[in-house]
Scaffold this active site. Structure first.
Site, short mmCIF file in Angstrom:
data_model
loop_
_atom_site.label_atom_id
_atom_site.label_comp_id
_atom_site.label_asym_id
_atom_site.label_seq_id
_atom_site.Cartn_x
_atom_site.Cartn_y
_atom_site.Cartn_z
N LYS A 138 0.84 -1.19 0.00
CA LYS A 138 0.00 0.00 0.00
C LYS A 138 0.88 1.24 0.00
CE LYS A 138 0.81 1.99 3.29
NZ LYS A 138 2.11 2.56 3.79
N TYR A 226 -4.08 4.05 6.27
CA TYR A 226 -4.50 3.06 7.27
C TYR A 226 -5.81 3.51 7.93
CZ TYR A 226 0.06 0.79 7.06
OH TYR A 226 1.17 0.13 6.63
P1 NAD Z 1 12.42 1.70 2.03
O1 NAD Z 1 12.84 3.01 1.48
O2 NAD Z 1 13.00 1.29 3.34
O3 NAD Z 1 12.74 0.55 0.98
C1 NAD Z 1 12.51 0.74 -0.40
C2 NAD Z 1 13.45 -0.14 -1.20
O4 NAD Z 1 13.33 0.22 -2.58
C3 NAD Z 1 14.92 0.02 -0.84
O5 NAD Z 1 15.54 -1.25 -0.83
C4 NAD Z 1 15.48 0.86 -1.97
O6 NAD Z 1 16.85 0.63 -2.22
C5 NAD Z 1 14.61 0.40 -3.13
N1 NAD Z 1 14.57 1.36 -4.25
C6 NAD Z 1 14.67 1.02 -5.54
N2 NAD Z 1 14.63 2.11 -6.31
C7 NAD Z 1 14.52 3.15 -5.49
C8 NAD Z 1 14.45 4.56 -5.71
N3 NAD Z 1 14.45 5.09 -6.93
N4 NAD Z 1 14.34 5.36 -4.63
C9 NAD Z 1 14.28 4.85 -3.38
N5 NAD Z 1 14.34 3.52 -3.12
C10 NAD Z 1 14.47 2.69 -4.17
O7 NAD Z 1 10.85 1.71 2.07
P2 NAD Z 1 9.91 0.73 2.90
O8 NAD Z 1 9.58 1.36 4.20
O9 NAD Z 1 10.47 -0.61 2.89
O10 NAD Z 1 8.56 0.84 2.01
C11 NAD Z 1 8.43 0.12 0.80
C12 NAD Z 1 6.94 0.00 0.45
O11 NAD Z 1 6.27 -0.68 1.50
C13 NAD Z 1 6.20 1.32 0.29
O12 NAD Z 1 5.21 1.20 -0.70
C14 NAD Z 1 5.52 1.54 1.63
O13 NAD Z 1 4.34 2.31 1.56
C15 NAD Z 1 5.20 0.11 2.02
N6 NAD Z 1 5.18 -0.08 3.48
C16 NAD Z 1 4.13 -0.78 4.00
C17 NAD Z 1 4.10 -1.03 5.35
C18 NAD Z 1 3.00 -1.89 5.92
O14 NAD Z 1 2.87 -1.94 7.14
N7 NAD Z 1 2.25 -2.59 5.10
C19 NAD Z 1 5.09 -0.53 6.19
C20 NAD Z 1 6.15 0.17 5.62
C21 NAD Z 1 6.18 0.39 4.25
#
Ligand code: NAD
Length: 396
Positions: A138, A226
């Site tokens: 999401k 959420y």
């Molecule tokens: P994050 O920034 O920690 O991780 C993102 C990943 O994507 C990293 O490994 C990064 O290297 C990679 N990536 C590839 N291309 C990129 C770019 N151009 N710019 C930035 N990063 C790039 O993010 P996250 O917290 O892991 O979130 C990822 C997804 O998960 C999002 O859609 C977020 O909304 C969702 N999320 C959901 C929950 C949940 O509880 N369901 C919680 C956190 C995040």
């Protein structure tokens, strides 16, 4: 006893010190990948950021119906380290450039997209082209047009698309839905949700969330969703009108392209009102309460990774239903594995993700117009009530 999910951080979502991202070494005890129960479904996890490393990969150690089959990452060194600790061969590591080769990997049935929001549509559509099912984080995407293309691509490929609404698999929230459905608190009048955290521009995981093009809406898209989703599954109906207001300090370097706090109201056909706020400059909060004609149902915290609580307030005295904790990410992945095996309904298909996007965009339109009312009439109706389909599961 401290549960696995509690050890991984009850607050989660990057909400300060309570978030614990395990060092790669902590994966050492993992069951070797591809050595799971017969019929277990292989998942390729795309993006090895905070959520994947902190929640999704650890949860895949617990799931019976699903197992880690491949990693997709832009950082080969990191991917190799994680793969080694999961017993995955180097051939199960893909980069964003070699991603399309998953089409030739029969060990992968599901692709789990855990990338910044602006990348969800591209990788979902590429995964469908490769013949895989998709679990997508999401918010579903950044624009409604992207949502439409994602849904169409899934239909064209005859593959399942589920949006990763973990709270629809989380026992406190499912218990709350059941309490609302059985009339314990009377007729629902109001659902009020507060979602927020402090953000830090120097944290790459926050930097893209603070970028409108990549996040599609700052705190509202990241955390407000959420509250909007919870209001809809608690009331089991869809809003017909919304309004929103923002409070943003444009001198704060974090808020150059996105709003900070957005507060909203939603009007539902039954007469119930939903209200809430999302904010990127407040202490970590994910709480909601539902006020009925007789009693109140309070979940504070209500949407953390663990440690959520429920209280029924009023009447003959407060009651705190005891709800067994379960790994909601594991529960969700197990469920989706059963969806692709034809054993369970898809309770959060693309249409469910798109409905939230429609509401988010309507709220943003209202904000841009000084809080003007925006009507929503998309005719969307939830096909499956998580209260009765998912139910209360005590193990995964
Ligand atoms: P994050 O920034 O920690 O991780 C993102 C990943 O994507 C990293 O490994 C990064 O290297 C990679 N990536 C590839 N291309 C990129 C770019 N151009 N710019 C930035 N990063 C790039 O993010 P996250 O917290 O892991 O979130 C990822 C997804 O998960 C999002 O859609 C977020 O909304 C969702 N999320 C959901 C929950 C949940 O509880 N369901 C919680 C956190 C995040």
């Amino acid at each position: 006893m401290e549960s696995d999910v509690t050890r991984r951080g009850v607050m989660g979502l990057g909400l300060g010190a309570a978030l614990t991202i395990p060092a790669a070494a902590s994966f050492a005890a993992a069951t070797p990948a591809r050595a799971r129960a017969p019929g277990s479904v292989g998942i390729a996890v795309v993006g090895l950021g905070k959520l994947s490393l902190g929640q999704i990969l650890p949860a895949l150690k617990l799931t019976k119906n699903a197992h880690l089959a491949a990693l997709v990452s832009g950082k080969p060194e990191k991917a190799r380290k994680v793969a080694a600790e999961f017993g995955l061969p180097d051939t199960a590591i893909y980069t964003y450039d070699t991603f399309d080769r998953i089409a030739d990997d029969p060990g992968i049935q599901i692709v789990y997209i855990v990338l910044p929001n602006s990348m969800h549509a591209e990788f979902t559509i590429r995964a469908f082209k490769a013949g895989k099912h998709v679990l997508c984080e999401k918010p579903m995407a950044v624009t409604l047009e992207e949502c439409e293309r994602m849904i169409a691509a899934g239909k064209a490929a005859k593959r399942q698309l589920m949006i990763a609404y973990r709270c629809q698999f989380e026992p406190v929230n499912v218990t709350a839905m059941r309490i609302l459905r059985d009339g314990t608190i009377g007729t629902p009048r109001l659902v009020s949700a507060v979602m927020g955290k402090q953000t830090d521009l120097s944290d790459p995981s926050d930097a893209w969330r603070l970028d409108m093009a990549m996040s599609g809406g700052g705190a509202l898209a990241d955390m407000g969703i959420y509250g909007i989703n919870a209001t809809r599954y608690l009331l089991l109906e869809e809003p017909v009108e919304v309004r929103g207001w923002a409070r943003t300090d444009r001198n704060d370097p974090r808020f150059k392209t996105v709003d900070d706090m957005i507060a909203w109201q939603m009007r539902f056909p039954s007469g119930a009102i939903g209200e809430g706020s999302s904010c990127f400059s407040q202490p970590g909060t994910m709480s909601w309460q539902a006020i009925g004609s007789d009693r109140r149902l309070v979940a504070d915290p209500g949407c953390f990774y663990g440690g959520n609580t429920l209280r029924i307030v009023g009447g003959k005295g407060d009651v705190q239903p005891s709800v067994a904790e379960i790994d909601q990410f594991g529960n969700e992945m197990n469920w989706f594995a059963d969806v692709v095996r034809g054993r369970s309904p898809n309770i959060a298909p693309g249409e469910e993700g798109m409905q939230d996007m429609r509401i988010l965009h309507a709220i943003m339109r209202s904000v841009a117009n000084g809080g003007a009312s925006v009507k929503i009439d998309a005719g969307y109706k939830r096909a499956h009530d998580p209260a009765t389909t998912v139910g209360i599961r005590t193990s995964i």
